[in-house]
Design an enzyme around this catalytic site. Structure first.
Site, PDB file in Angstrom:
ATOM      1  N   CYS A   5      25.155 -29.262  31.359  1.00  0.00           N
ATOM      2  CA  CYS A   5      24.848 -30.337  32.315  1.00  0.00           C
ATOM      3  C   CYS A   5      26.024 -30.516  33.277  1.00  0.00           C
ATOM      4  O   CYS A   5      25.827 -30.761  34.473  1.00  0.00           O
ATOM      5  CB  CYS A   5      24.541 -31.644  31.591  1.00  0.00           C
ATOM      6  N   ASP A  28      27.979 -15.507  32.515  1.00  0.00           N
ATOM      7  CA  ASP A  28      28.509 -15.950  31.220  1.00  0.00           C
ATOM      8  C   ASP A  28      30.029 -15.765  31.220  1.00  0.00           C
ATOM      9  O   ASP A  28      30.546 -14.746  31.692  1.00  0.00           O
ATOM     10  CB  ASP A  28      27.870 -15.139  30.087  1.00  0.00           C
ATOM     11  N   HIS A  44      18.322 -31.499  31.158  1.00  0.00           N
ATOM     12  CA  HIS A  44      18.732 -31.143  29.807  1.00  0.00           C
ATOM     13  C   HIS A  44      17.519 -30.994  28.892  1.00  0.00           C
ATOM     14  O   HIS A  44      16.740 -31.917  28.719  1.00  0.00           O
ATOM     15  CB  HIS A  44      19.690 -32.193  29.219  1.00  0.00           C
ATOM     16  N   GLY A  88      21.538 -18.758  16.207  1.00  0.00           N
ATOM     17  CA  GLY A  88      22.894 -18.518  16.717  1.00  0.00           C
ATOM     18  C   GLY A  88      23.190 -19.257  18.007  1.00  0.00           C
ATOM     19  O   GLY A  88      24.066 -18.856  18.767  1.00  0.00           O
ATOM     20  N   HIS A  95      19.131 -22.150  27.414  1.00  0.00           N
ATOM     21  CA  HIS A  95      19.600 -21.107  28.332  1.00  0.00           C
ATOM     22  C   HIS A  95      19.007 -19.768  27.932  1.00  0.00           C
ATOM     23  O   HIS A  95      18.842 -19.476  26.752  1.00  0.00           O
ATOM     24  CB  HIS A  95      21.131 -21.030  28.358  1.00  0.00           C
TER      25      HIS A  95
HETATM   26  P1  5GP Z   1      24.500 -19.262  22.785  1.00  0.00           P
HETATM   27  O1  5GP Z   1      25.360 -18.719  21.684  1.00  0.00           O
HETATM   28  O2  5GP Z   1      24.398 -20.769  22.730  1.00  0.00           O
HETATM   29  O3  5GP Z   1      23.161 -18.599  22.907  1.00  0.00           O
HETATM   30  O4  5GP Z   1      25.235 -18.868  24.121  1.00  0.00           O
HETATM   31  C1  5GP Z   1      26.152 -19.686  24.780  1.00  0.00           C
HETATM   32  C2  5GP Z   1      26.792 -18.832  25.838  1.00  0.00           C
HETATM   33  O5  5GP Z   1      27.445 -19.688  26.760  1.00  0.00           O
HETATM   34  C3  5GP Z   1      27.859 -17.879  25.301  1.00  0.00           C
HETATM   35  O6  5GP Z   1      27.498 -16.539  25.656  1.00  0.00           O
HETATM   36  C4  5GP Z   1      29.145 -18.332  25.969  1.00  0.00           C
HETATM   37  O7  5GP Z   1      29.975 -17.263  26.331  1.00  0.00           O
HETATM   38  C5  5GP Z   1      28.640 -19.096  27.186  1.00  0.00           C
HETATM   39  N1  5GP Z   1      29.485 -20.196  27.623  1.00  0.00           N
HETATM   40  C6  5GP Z   1      29.997 -21.190  26.842  1.00  0.00           C
HETATM   41  N2  5GP Z   1      30.700 -22.047  27.587  1.00  0.00           N
HETATM   42  C7  5GP Z   1      30.644 -21.587  28.858  1.00  0.00           C
HETATM   43  C8  5GP Z   1      31.194 -22.070  30.103  1.00  0.00           C
HETATM   44  O8  5GP Z   1      31.877 -23.094  30.190  1.00  0.00           O
HETATM   45  N3  5GP Z   1      30.920 -21.346  31.218  1.00  0.00           N
HETATM   46  C9  5GP Z   1      30.153 -20.206  31.176  1.00  0.00           C
HETATM   47  N4  5GP Z   1      29.951 -19.574  32.329  1.00  0.00           N
HETATM   48  N5  5GP Z   1      29.627 -19.730  30.027  1.00  0.00           N
HETATM   49  C10 5GP Z   1      29.866 -20.418  28.889  1.00  0.00           C
HETATM   50 ZN    ZN Z   2      22.751 -30.403  29.005  1.00  0.00          ZN
END
Ligand code: 5GP
Ligand code: ZN
Length: 118
Positions: A5, A28, A44, A88, A95
């Site tokens: 957010c 990412d 959200h 995970g 996302h």
């Molecule tokens: P999840 O594990 O929840 O499916 O993926 C979260 C993703 O968000 C991860 O691949 C992580 O690298 C990415 N991520 C986490 N924090 C940030 C951030 O502040 N900026 C960006 N661009 N990516 C983020």
């Molecule tokens: Zn959010």
């Protein structure tokens, strides 16, 4: 407010690839492939499990346009959304990972017996 957010609100900087009234796509921070983009709704939503069919319908062409924008639509790519603890999911804002730019490996997803459930 959750971290994504804050990205939507531009309180946290991100490398934006595509944005429309409903969605935003950005690189990412910890890429797992040469192209690793996250596409998220601006509102959200906790995860895919809470997502409406209407949102999915709108998000489909958005994700396709992201793939076109970075020119991976012809070479191929993968769309993944992790859901909850076992999925995970680390960030609790829906996302879709859009991965490509090279031939992707297929995962070793679990150390549990893959034949064990049914
Ligand atoms: P999840 O594990 O929840 O499916 O993926 C979260 C993703 O968000 C991860 O691949 C992580 O690298 C990415 N991520 C986490 N924090 C940030 C951030 O502040 N900026 C960006 N661009 N990516 C983020
Ligand atoms: Zn959010």
């Amino acid at each position: 407010m959750c971290i994504f957010c804050k990205i939507v609100n531009k309180e946290i900087p991100s490398n934006i690839i595509l944005e429309d009234e409903n969605f935003i796509a950005f690189h990412d921070i910890n890429p797992k492939a040469p192209v690793h983009i996250l596409a998220i709704p601006k509102v959200h939503v906790d995860s895919f499990d809470q997502m409406s069919a209407d949102m999915m319908q709108k998000m489909t062409p958005f994700i396709q346009n992201v793939a076109k924008e970075v020119n991976i639509h012809k070479s191929g790519y993968r769309v993944i959304t992790n859901i909850g603890e076992n999925g995970g999911q680390e960030v609790g804002h829906l996302h879709f990972h859009i991965l490509g730019g090279a031939k992707l490996r297929w995962g070793h997803f679990s150390d549990a017996d893959p034949q064990g459930h049914f």
